[in-house]
Design a protein around this motif. Structure first.
Motif, short mmCIF file in Angstrom:
data_model
loop_
_atom_site.label_atom_id
_atom_site.label_comp_id
_atom_site.label_asym_id
_atom_site.label_seq_id
_atom_site.Cartn_x
_atom_site.Cartn_y
_atom_site.Cartn_z
N ASN A 1 0.83 -1.20 0.00
CA ASN A 1 0.00 0.00 0.00
C ASN A 1 0.87 1.25 0.00
O ASN A 1 1.30 1.73 1.05
N THR A 2 1.08 1.80 -1.21
CA THR A 2 1.94 3.00 -1.30
C THR A 2 1.18 4.28 -0.93
O THR A 2 1.77 5.34 -0.86
N ASP A 3 -0.14 4.15 -0.69
CA ASP A 3 -0.91 5.33 -0.25
C ASP A 3 -1.03 5.42 1.26
O ASP A 3 -1.89 6.12 1.78
N LEU A 4 -0.19 4.71 1.94
CA LEU A 4 -0.24 4.66 3.40
C LEU A 4 -0.25 6.07 3.99
O LEU A 4 0.55 6.92 3.59
N GLU A 5 -1.13 6.31 4.93
CA GLU A 5 -1.24 7.63 5.54
C GLU A 5 -1.70 7.41 6.98
O GLU A 5 -2.85 7.05 7.22
N LEU A 6 -0.79 7.54 7.93
CA LEU A 6 -1.10 7.16 9.30
C LEU A 6 -1.18 8.40 10.18
O LEU A 6 -0.17 9.09 10.40
N PHE B 1 -0.27 -0.14 13.34
CA PHE B 1 0.87 0.72 13.69
C PHE B 1 0.58 1.48 14.99
O PHE B 1 -0.57 1.79 15.28
N ASP B 2 1.63 1.80 15.69
CA ASP B 2 1.52 2.65 16.88
C ASP B 2 2.17 3.99 16.55
O ASP B 2 3.38 4.07 16.38
N THR B 3 1.34 5.03 16.47
CA THR B 3 1.89 6.35 16.08
C THR B 3 1.93 7.31 17.27
O THR B 3 2.02 8.52 17.07
N THR B 4 1.87 6.77 18.49
CA THR B 4 1.84 7.68 19.66
C THR B 4 3.09 8.56 19.74
O THR B 4 3.03 9.66 20.26
N GLY B 5 4.21 8.08 19.21
CA GLY B 5 5.45 8.88 19.27
C GLY B 5 5.55 9.94 18.18
O GLY B 5 6.54 10.67 18.11
N ARG B 6 4.57 10.04 17.31
CA ARG B 6 4.65 10.97 16.17
C ARG B 6 3.71 12.16 16.37
O ARG B 6 2.62 11.99 16.92
N ASP B 7 4.14 13.34 15.91
CA ASP B 7 3.18 14.44 15.93
C ASP B 7 2.78 14.90 14.54
O ASP B 7 2.09 15.90 14.38
N GLU B 8 3.24 14.14 13.53
CA GLU B 8 2.78 14.44 12.17
C GLU B 8 2.34 13.16 11.50
O GLU B 8 2.72 12.07 11.93
N THR B 9 1.60 13.30 10.41
CA THR B 9 1.16 12.12 9.66
C THR B 9 2.38 11.37 9.12
O THR B 9 3.36 11.99 8.69
N THR B 10 2.32 10.05 9.17
CA THR B 10 3.39 9.21 8.63
C THR B 10 2.93 8.64 7.30
O THR B 10 1.82 8.13 7.19
N TYR B 11 3.80 8.73 6.29
CA TYR B 11 3.45 8.25 4.95
C TYR B 11 4.32 7.06 4.56
O TYR B 11 5.34 6.78 5.20
N PHE B 12 3.94 6.43 3.45
CA PHE B 12 4.75 5.38 2.85
C PHE B 12 6.10 5.94 2.43
O PHE B 12 6.19 7.05 1.92
N GLY B 13 7.16 5.18 2.61
CA GLY B 13 8.47 5.59 2.11
C GLY B 13 9.56 4.71 2.67
O GLY B 13 9.31 3.85 3.52
N GLU B 14 10.77 4.93 2.19
CA GLU B 14 11.89 4.06 2.56
C GLU B 14 12.68 4.52 3.77
O GLU B 14 13.53 3.80 4.26
N ASN B 15 12.45 5.75 4.21
CA ASN B 15 13.28 6.26 5.31
C ASN B 15 12.83 5.74 6.67
O ASN B 15 11.70 5.26 6.82
#
Ligand code: HEC
Length: 420
Positions: free
Chosen positions: A304-309, A391-405
């Motif tokens: 899913n390359t449209d991942l948006e978390l 996914f657990d995004t509690t440590g993020r304050d911005e949206t996470t997207y698909f990518g290699e980094n």
């Protein structure tokens, strides 16, 4: 199998329990589908019961100089660790085996999980104060070796020493093609140069000459040996190998292989973990290639390359479905997420019936790999494959997207497929 002689032995000795040995030890299996508690009676010893399990299931990593931080390859080494061993096996942290071990989702080659009886045996032994039970002559089980070695995949020149500044570092090396002509990649054996730091190893086959040129450019920009890369090769490429410590040689299913283009360089990716220190490494991968195979395989991508978390949530679920448009045989799966991943599952649905293809209930980025089935699974045209990632995004304050980094995410499965 190992349990039966133990029961027999125990019944015979029931009245002669040494002091400190409780009458029985009861272990409650953690799988939902397990209905019976496992009861261990009588004395459990290193020599008869625990040592053989440890030699088979733990010493591929727990030896001096291995990836694990301490050895368990003798009574002297293991007995002081008994309580920690019991804790690690009952919590199913050890041995590392990410696919569900509850027997409810396929069976896999090189499955290193412990049976409930084995877990109960280690736990009972620890509770009894880790008795030795005579001096047993036990040796670590040798891992499987490559039957035929056609080429060694490694980089030219110096060793690479990962920096201790980061506990995890990811390095890609562009390496010579193992075959001057088009061929099939059929087996590999990773030989870590420095087993204490080599955490996992991937080999990628660049998709085309442009991808090779991209990798050359990345290599040229990076002043150190190789170039930095994280979730993939940094260029358009598919994996041929996904290895984590503890396995020996891996052979792709008999008669199958993954195509490689003659003369095209490969990319060797090393994940180094420097938690136990660092040192020079020059990992080699011995491989087998064939000119022809009966059934050429592909690693089909469900991605899913449209991942948006969204940020700040402890369980964000992403599901992605793709139709299967021809009859295929599926031989194994390589699930992949990054560090926010909690669980990943791949299912196939046909006419209302769902088949579990892989289930990793507790994702750990450090222990990913390709899992090959003991028997291929046939999947028919018209069915739907669905991948579900949490996914657990509690440590993020911005949206996470698909990518290699490192800070990007993926919800991806490579599926090892031949025509059905
Ligand atoms: C594939 C390699 C591998 C195998 C096989 C393995 N271990 Fe480990 N073990 C490790 C590594 C690496 C660590 C260090 C912590 C980590 O990375 O999780 C570790 C840590 C541990 C720890 C301490 C940390 C914890 O989680 O409690 C215990 C205890 C342990 N292992 C016991 C065992 C036992 C018992 C077995 C066999 C039944 C086993 N291990 C099999 C690699 C392995």
């Amino acid at each position: 199998m190992k349990f039966l002689p133990l029961v027999f032995f125990v019944v015979a000795c029931k009245d002669k329990n040494p002091p400190g040995v409780t009458e029985e030890f009861v272990y409650e299996p953690t799988c939902d589908n397990a209905d019976e508690a496992v009861t261990i009676e009588g004395e459990v010893t290193w020599a008869d019961d625990v040592g053989p399990i440890v030699m088979e299931k733990c010493t591929s990593c727990h030896v001096d100089g291995g990836i694990a931080p301490f050895a368990l390859d003798s009574y002297g080494a293991a007995s002081p660790m008994a309580t920690a061993m019991a804790g690690a096996v009952t919590a199913k942290r050890m041995p590392p085996w990410p696919p569900s071990s509850c027997g409810d989702c396929q069976s896999f080659d090189h499955d290193r999980s412990l049976s409930d009886e084995q877990i109960a045996t280690i736990a009972a032994w620890a509770e009894q104060g880790a008795p030795e039970g005579g001096s047993a002559d036990l040796d670590p089980t040798d891992p499987p070796r490559l039957a035929r070695e056609d080429a060694i995949v490694t980089w030219d020149g110096d060793d690479y020493t990962p920096s201790e500044a980061a506990s995890d570092s990811y390095r890609c090396f562009l390496v010579d093609s193992p075959s001057a002509t088009d061929a099939y990649f059929t087996a590999y054996e990773v030989r870590p140069g420095n087993p204490q730091v080599v955490h996992h190893v991937l080999i990628y086959h660049p998709d085309n000459d442009e991808a090779v040129a991209d990798a050359e450019a990345l290599d040229a920009q990076d002043t150190e040996l190789g170039y930095q890369c994280f979730g993939g090769a940094g260029v358009s490429a598919d994996p041929l190998v996904a290895w984590a410590p503890g396995g020996g040689a891996t052979e792709y299913p008999a008669g199958t292989g993954l195509p490689i283009a003659g003369g095209r360089p490969l990319i060797l990716q090393l994940h180094y973990n420097t938690a136990n220190g660092t040192g020079p490494d020059h990992t080699e991968v011995a491989i087998t290639v064939e000119d022809e195979v009966d059934q050429p395989a592909v690693l089909a991508r469900i991605n899913n390359t449209d991942l948006e978390l969204p940020p700040g949530l402890d369980a964000v679920t992403d599901s992605y479905a793709v139709p299967v448009n021809q009859d295929i045989l599926v031989w194994g799966v390589l699930p992949h997420m990054h560090e926010l991943g909690q669980s990943i599952q791949l299912t196939v649905e046909e006419a209302g019936e769902e088949t579990c293809m892989i289930d990793v209930p507790d994702w750990n980025f450090h222990w990913q790999g390709m899992y090959l089935y003991t028997e291929p699974v046939s999947v028919n045209a018209g069915s739907t494959a669905e991948i579900t990632c949490v996914f657990d995004t509690t440590g993020r304050d911005e949206t996470t997207y698909f990518g290699e980094n490192t800070t990007d995410e993926m919800c991806l499965a490579f599926v090892y497929v031949t025509g059905g």
